[in-house]
Design a protein around this motif. Structure first.
Motif, short mmCIF file in Angstrom:
data_model
loop_
_atom_site.label_atom_id
_atom_site.label_comp_id
_atom_site.label_asym_id
_atom_site.label_seq_id
_atom_site.Cartn_x
_atom_site.Cartn_y
_atom_site.Cartn_z
N ALA A 1 -45.59 -23.56 12.90
CA ALA A 1 -46.78 -24.03 12.18
C ALA A 1 -48.04 -23.87 13.03
O ALA A 1 -49.09 -23.44 12.54
CB ALA A 1 -46.60 -25.48 11.76
N ASN B 1 -48.91 -20.26 13.07
CA ASN B 1 -49.54 -19.86 11.80
C ASN B 1 -51.00 -20.29 11.74
O ASN B 1 -51.85 -19.58 11.19
CB ASN B 1 -48.76 -20.45 10.62
CG ASN B 1 -47.44 -19.74 10.38
OD1 ASN B 1 -47.23 -18.62 10.84
ND2 ASN B 1 -46.55 -20.39 9.65
N THR B 2 -51.31 -21.45 12.31
CA THR B 2 -52.71 -21.90 12.37
C THR B 2 -53.52 -20.98 13.26
O THR B 2 -54.65 -20.59 12.91
CB THR B 2 -52.78 -23.34 12.92
OG1 THR B 2 -52.12 -24.22 12.01
CG2 THR B 2 -54.23 -23.79 13.07
N ALA C 1 -54.18 -17.89 11.28
CA ALA C 1 -55.18 -18.12 10.24
C ALA C 1 -56.59 -18.01 10.81
O ALA C 1 -57.47 -17.35 10.23
CB ALA C 1 -54.97 -19.50 9.60
N SER D 1 -54.93 -16.23 1.95
CA SER D 1 -53.78 -17.05 2.29
C SER D 1 -53.16 -16.53 3.59
O SER D 1 -52.37 -15.58 3.55
CB SER D 1 -52.74 -17.04 1.18
OG SER D 1 -51.58 -17.73 1.61
N PHE E 1 -50.94 -17.91 5.26
CA PHE E 1 -49.51 -18.17 5.18
C PHE E 1 -48.79 -17.03 4.47
O PHE E 1 -47.71 -16.60 4.87
CB PHE E 1 -49.27 -19.49 4.44
CG PHE E 1 -47.83 -19.92 4.42
CD1 PHE E 1 -47.23 -20.43 5.56
CD2 PHE E 1 -47.09 -19.84 3.26
CE1 PHE E 1 -45.91 -20.84 5.54
CE2 PHE E 1 -45.77 -20.24 3.23
CZ PHE E 1 -45.17 -20.75 4.37
N SER E 2 -49.40 -16.55 3.41
CA SER E 2 -48.80 -15.47 2.64
C SER E 2 -48.74 -14.18 3.44
O SER E 2 -47.74 -13.46 3.42
CB SER E 2 -49.60 -15.28 1.36
OG SER E 2 -49.00 -14.31 0.56
N SER F 1 -48.77 -13.90 6.72
CA SER F 1 -47.81 -14.11 7.80
C SER F 1 -46.38 -14.02 7.30
O SER F 1 -45.50 -13.45 7.96
CB SER F 1 -48.06 -15.49 8.44
OG SER F 1 -47.17 -15.73 9.50
N LEU F 2 -46.14 -14.57 6.10
CA LEU F 2 -44.80 -14.55 5.53
C LEU F 2 -44.34 -13.13 5.22
O LEU F 2 -43.22 -12.73 5.58
CB LEU F 2 -44.78 -15.40 4.27
CG LEU F 2 -43.45 -15.61 3.55
CD1 LEU F 2 -42.40 -16.16 4.49
CD2 LEU F 2 -43.64 -16.54 2.36
N ARG G 1 -54.05 -27.41 3.10
CA ARG G 1 -53.03 -27.60 4.12
C ARG G 1 -51.86 -28.40 3.58
O ARG G 1 -52.02 -29.25 2.71
CB ARG G 1 -53.61 -28.35 5.33
CG ARG G 1 -54.80 -27.67 5.99
CD ARG G 1 -55.29 -28.47 7.20
NE ARG G 1 -55.74 -29.79 6.85
CZ ARG G 1 -55.15 -30.93 7.22
NH1 ARG G 1 -54.05 -30.90 7.94
NH2 ARG G 1 -55.63 -32.09 6.85
N THR H 1 -49.51 -26.98 8.01
CA THR H 1 -49.58 -25.55 7.70
C THR H 1 -50.77 -25.25 6.81
O THR H 1 -50.96 -25.91 5.77
CB THR H 1 -48.29 -25.09 6.99
OG1 THR H 1 -47.18 -25.24 7.89
CG2 THR H 1 -48.39 -23.64 6.55
N LEU I 1 -52.18 -23.17 4.08
CA LEU I 1 -51.73 -22.24 3.05
C LEU I 1 -52.86 -21.32 2.59
O LEU I 1 -52.64 -20.15 2.33
CB LEU I 1 -51.17 -23.01 1.86
CG LEU I 1 -49.93 -23.86 2.13
CD1 LEU I 1 -49.46 -24.52 0.84
CD2 LEU I 1 -48.82 -23.04 2.74
#
Length: 456
Positions: A80, A83-84, A87, A104, A106-107, A109-110, A440, A446, A448
Motif C-alpha cells: 500500500a 502504491n502511494t 500514485a 487511477s 491503483f488500476s 499499478s494493478l 482512498r 490505498t 484508488l
C-alpha cells in the motif's frame, strides 16, 4: 430525484506485441500444458452490419483464485505504501499538462503488476522500480491479492440505509491473448490465483479490429457503460499478442449528502486568477475530518461505506503550484495522520470530467523503458514462442461529483472522532479555487483515484 454520482476509471490497457512479424499459421486453441477451462463470451462482430453476436473462447487456469491468502500484514502495508509512492510519482509526471486530471494509480499499478508476472531480467527490475515496489515479485502477487480482497470486502460495510442511497465497487481484470500463442502455465496460474483473471482467446493476426471491439465491450460492461471506446481504432494490429486490462467502477452516496436546495451559482477562480461561474454545493455544520496546514486546508468526506473517503487538499489562494510542488509521500502521510474531527461548513463545486492518458512516456520516465524497447524487452515468462514488448499503456478515467455522492474510494474510519464538549463556531472552508483530491481506502491506506480540479 437522486443524482448519479459516480467515478469510474477504466485503465490500463497494456498492449504486449511481438517484436517480429506474425507467423503465417494460425490454430484455434490457446497452447498450454494446463488443461484449460473454456467458457464463452458474446461480442459484436465488427463487420456485421446487423450487430449479431459472436462467441469468444474464455480460457482460464485450472487453479481458482486464492480467497484466503496467507499474507503477512506487513507485506500488505508495504505494498500500500509502494502504491502511494507510485500514485504521487505518476501524478508528478503528468501534472504539467493543463486542466483537470483524474486517474487511477491503483488500476495502472494493478495492470502492470499482472504484466510483471511474465517479465524477466532488466525488464522486471525496471517495472518494479517504476511502480516503486519494494517487495520481491514472489511476494508481490499474493500481497496484491490480499489487498484486493480487503478492498472488495469493504464495499459490504454500509453504515446507513438511507432511501435511494447507493454504494457499489467493482474491480475486474482480464487478459486477451492471441489464439495460437503458447502461454506459459506459470504465467496463467499466477494471474488466476492472485487476480482472478482468465484469458479471452482472440485473433489479433487476422481480425485485430474485432479483438479491439471485444475488449472495449468488456470495458464498457465492467464500468456500467461509463467508459466506452477506450481503445481507438488502429491501436491494436496484427502484431499485438496480448492485452491485459483492468477496470474499476465506483459509485457511492455521501454519508452526509449536500442539500441540493442550497446549491448556487458562485465564482471559482482558476490558477491564473480568471473568474468563472460554477455550481457550488453546501454542507453546513457537519463533523468532518479536517486539518489547517501552513498554506492549505484538507478535509475528508466519507461515503456510506466509511472505509472509503474522498480527501480534498485545498491550497490557499495563489499557493496551488507551491503545494503541488511540495506534495510527496512524507507530506501526504503527515497530513493524513494529523486530520482531526472538526465541525465544518464546507462549500465546494460540483464537477464532471474525464481524462485520457497514454502512459508510455510517464512510465518510461519512471524507469521502465526496457519494457517498451524491442531490442531488450524480456517477457519470456509469458511465452517462449515469440519475443514480446509493451507497445502502449492506455488509461481512461471519469469522475462525477454532485450533492448525493462522488466517484472514487478513499478511506477514513474516524468519522466519529472526538468532538468538543462545548459548542464551537464551525470552521468555514469555501473551495472557490483549484484543489486536489484523492479517493482512498482507509483500512489499507490505498489511493484508488487521484486528481485535481482547476476548472469545474
Amino acid at each position: 430525484m437522486k443524482k448519479s454520482f459516480i467515478i469510474l476509471g477504466l485503465i490500463a490497457i497494456l498492449f504486449v506485441s511481438a517484436c517480429q512479424p506474425p507467423q503465417e499459421d494460425i490454430s484455434s486453441e490457446i497452447g498450454s500444458t494446463t488443461e484449460p477451462v473454456i467458457d464463452s463470451y458474446p461480442v459484436a462482430e465488427p463487420t456485421d452490419q446487423k450487430g449479431e453476436l459472436q462467441m469468444l473462447n474464455f480460457v482460464k487456469s485450472e487453479l481458482a483464485r486464492e480467497t484466503n491468502p496467507n499474507v503477512d500484514e506487513d507485506l500488505i502495508k508495504t505494498l500500500a505504501n509502494n502504491n502511494t509512492a507510485f500514485a504521487l510519482a505518476f501524478y508528478d509526471q503528468i501534472r504539467n499538462e493543463e486542466g483537470n486530471i483524474i486517474f487511477s494509480p491503483f488500476s495502472i499499478s494493478l495492470a502492470l503488476s499482472m504484466t510483471l508476472a511474465g517479465a524477466e531480467g532488466s525488464t522486471e527490475k525496471g517495472m518494479l522500480n517504476a511502480l516503486q515496489i519494494d517487495l520481491p515479485e514472489t511476494d508481490l502477487h499474493p500481497a496484491f491479492n490480499a489487498l484486493l480482497l480487503a478492498i472488495e470486502e469493504s464495499q459490504n460495510r454500509s453504515d446507513s440505509e438511507m432511501a435511494g442511497s447507493h454504494f457499489q465497487l467493482n474491480l475486474a481484470n482480464s487478459i486477451w491473448g492471441q489464439t495460437d500463442l503458447d502461454l506459459n502455465t506459470a504465467f496463467l496460474d499466477t494471474l488466476a490465483k492472485n487476480y482472478g483473471a482468465g484469458l479471452f482467446a482472440v485473433d489479433f493476426k487476422q481480425n485485430p479490429n474485432m479483438a479491439r471491439l471485444a475488449i472495449n465491450d468488456w470495458v464498457a460492461e465492467e464500468t456500467g457503460y461509463k467508459i466506452e471506446d477506450l481503445i481507438p481504432e488502429g491501436a491494436i494490429n496484427a502484431f499485438t499478442r496480448l492485452v491485459l486490462a483492468n477496470a474499476i467502477y465506483f459509485k457511492g452516496s455521501w454519508m452526509h449528502p449536500f442539500n441540493e436546495n442550497l446549491t448556487i451559482d458562485a465564482p471559482f477562480y482558476t490558477i491564473d486568477g480568471t473568474e468563472i461561474i460554477a455550481k457550488r454545493m453546501k454542507l453546513l455544520g457537519k463533523d468532518l475530518i479536517y486539518k489547517r496546514g501552513e498554506n492549505y486546508q484538507a478535509v475528508s468526506l466519507p461515503y456510506l461505506s466509511s472505509d472509503f473517503v474522498m480527501t480534498l487538499l485545498v491550497p490557499d489562494a495563489g499557493a496551488f503550484h507551491e503545494v503541488e510542488d511540495q506534495l510527496d509521500q512524507a507530506m501526504l502521510e503527515a497530513i493524513l495522520s494529523s486530520l482531526w474531527t472538526e465541525k465544518v461548513d464546507l462549500e465546494m463545486p460540483k464537477f464532471d470530467f474525464d481524462t485520457n492518458i497514454k502512459a508510455n512516456d510517464p512510465l518510461i520516465a519512471l524507469g521502465m523503458g526496457d519494457a517498451f524497447n524491442p531490442d531488450v524487452a524480456d517477457f519470456s515468462g509469458i511465452t517462449d514462442d515469440e519475443t514480446l514488448m509493451i507497445t502502449d499503456v492506455l488509461h481512461k478515467a471519469k469522475v462525477t461529483v454532485d450533492e448525493e455522492g462522488t466517484e472514487a474510494a478513499a478511506a477514513t474510519a474516524v468519522i466519529i472522532g472526538l468532538t468538543s464538549a462545548m459548542p464551537e463556531e464551525p470552521i468555514s472552508l469555501i473551495i472557490d479555487r483549484p484543489f486536489m483530491f484523492m479517493i482512498r481506502h482507509q483500512p489499507t491506506n490505498t489511493i484508488l483515484f487521484m486528481g485535481r480540479v482547476t476548472q469545474p
